[in-house]
Design a protein around this motif. Sequence first.
Motif, mmCIF file in Angstrom:
data_model
loop_
_atom_site.group_PDB
_atom_site.id
_atom_site.type_symbol
_atom_site.label_atom_id
_atom_site.label_comp_id
_atom_site.label_asym_id
_atom_site.label_seq_id
_atom_site.Cartn_x
_atom_site.Cartn_y
_atom_site.Cartn_z
ATOM 1 N N ARG A 41 0.837 -1.202 0.000
ATOM 2 C CA ARG A 41 0.000 0.000 0.000
ATOM 3 C C ARG A 41 0.874 1.255 0.000
ATOM 4 N N VAL A 44 2.584 1.627 -3.443
ATOM 5 C CA VAL A 44 1.648 2.129 -4.453
ATOM 6 C C VAL A 44 1.387 3.619 -4.242
ATOM 7 N N GLN A 47 4.297 5.453 -5.604
ATOM 8 C CA GLN A 47 4.266 5.359 -7.066
ATOM 9 C C GLN A 47 3.262 6.361 -7.650
ATOM 10 N N LEU A 48 2.086 6.438 -7.055
ATOM 11 C CA LEU A 48 1.075 7.382 -7.536
ATOM 12 C C LEU A 48 1.514 8.827 -7.326
ATOM 13 N N ARG A 113 -6.926 6.579 -10.668
ATOM 14 C CA ARG A 113 -5.734 5.734 -10.486
ATOM 15 C C ARG A 113 -5.673 5.145 -9.077
ATOM 16 N N GLN A 114 -6.071 5.934 -8.076
ATOM 17 C CA GLN A 114 -6.080 5.411 -6.712
ATOM 18 C C GLN A 114 -7.070 4.253 -6.583
ATOM 19 N N GLU A 116 -8.060 2.282 -9.046
ATOM 20 C CA GLU A 116 -7.498 1.142 -9.779
ATOM 21 C C GLU A 116 -6.486 0.375 -8.929
ATOM 22 N N GLU A 117 -5.584 1.105 -8.310
ATOM 23 C CA GLU A 117 -4.551 0.462 -7.502
ATOM 24 C C GLU A 117 -5.134 -0.174 -6.247
ATOM 25 N N ARG A 118 -6.114 0.469 -5.641
ATOM 26 C CA ARG A 118 -6.781 -0.099 -4.467
ATOM 27 C C ARG A 118 -7.486 -1.393 -4.839
ATOM 28 N N LYS A 120 -6.682 -3.449 -7.258
ATOM 29 C CA LYS A 120 -5.668 -4.487 -7.477
ATOM 30 C C LYS A 120 -5.266 -5.133 -6.159
#
Length: 165
Positions: A41, A44, A47-48, A113-114, A116-118, A120
């Motif tokens: 977490r 990510v 990264q964001l 994007r947050q 999407e990553e959440r 995943k």
Amino acid sequence: MKKLLCASCLSLALAVSTGTQAADKIAVVNMSSIFQQLPQRATVAKQLENEFKGRATELQIQERDLQTKMRRLQHNHSAIKANERSRMEKDIISQREAFSSKAQAFEEDNRRRQIEERNKIMNRIQDAVRKVARKQGYEVVIDATAVAYASNSKDITADVLKQVK
């Protein structure tokens, strides 16, 4: 008639006993706790942050420039000719609209994007829950935050956390 009554009682007894067995195969997992404890977490999030850093900096610069122009117009309002003041006001309005649309697009992209990553990460957690449940023989796994009370349920949060890490 006695046979029908006896058969009904027997089927009712079987239904109750299988319901009791199913209750033994229920586990509880705290999904939000697992999500908060995952080291991925933080990775990510970093990264964001890097992904949107350039656009954020550009918006900050644009906002400072806009504020500077607005202050200059307010301080020199009486010293500036009417046609020059009108031109500056139109320029500020135009720049403010451009800034607003860029800021809104930035927020939408960042939020998308947050999510999407959440999602995943949550999919990885759900896969781990399925693996642990199958391995330990549970038929039903319920999120602990969705249950008001569960007395005889097995909490598999730690097992799932080990599986995900």
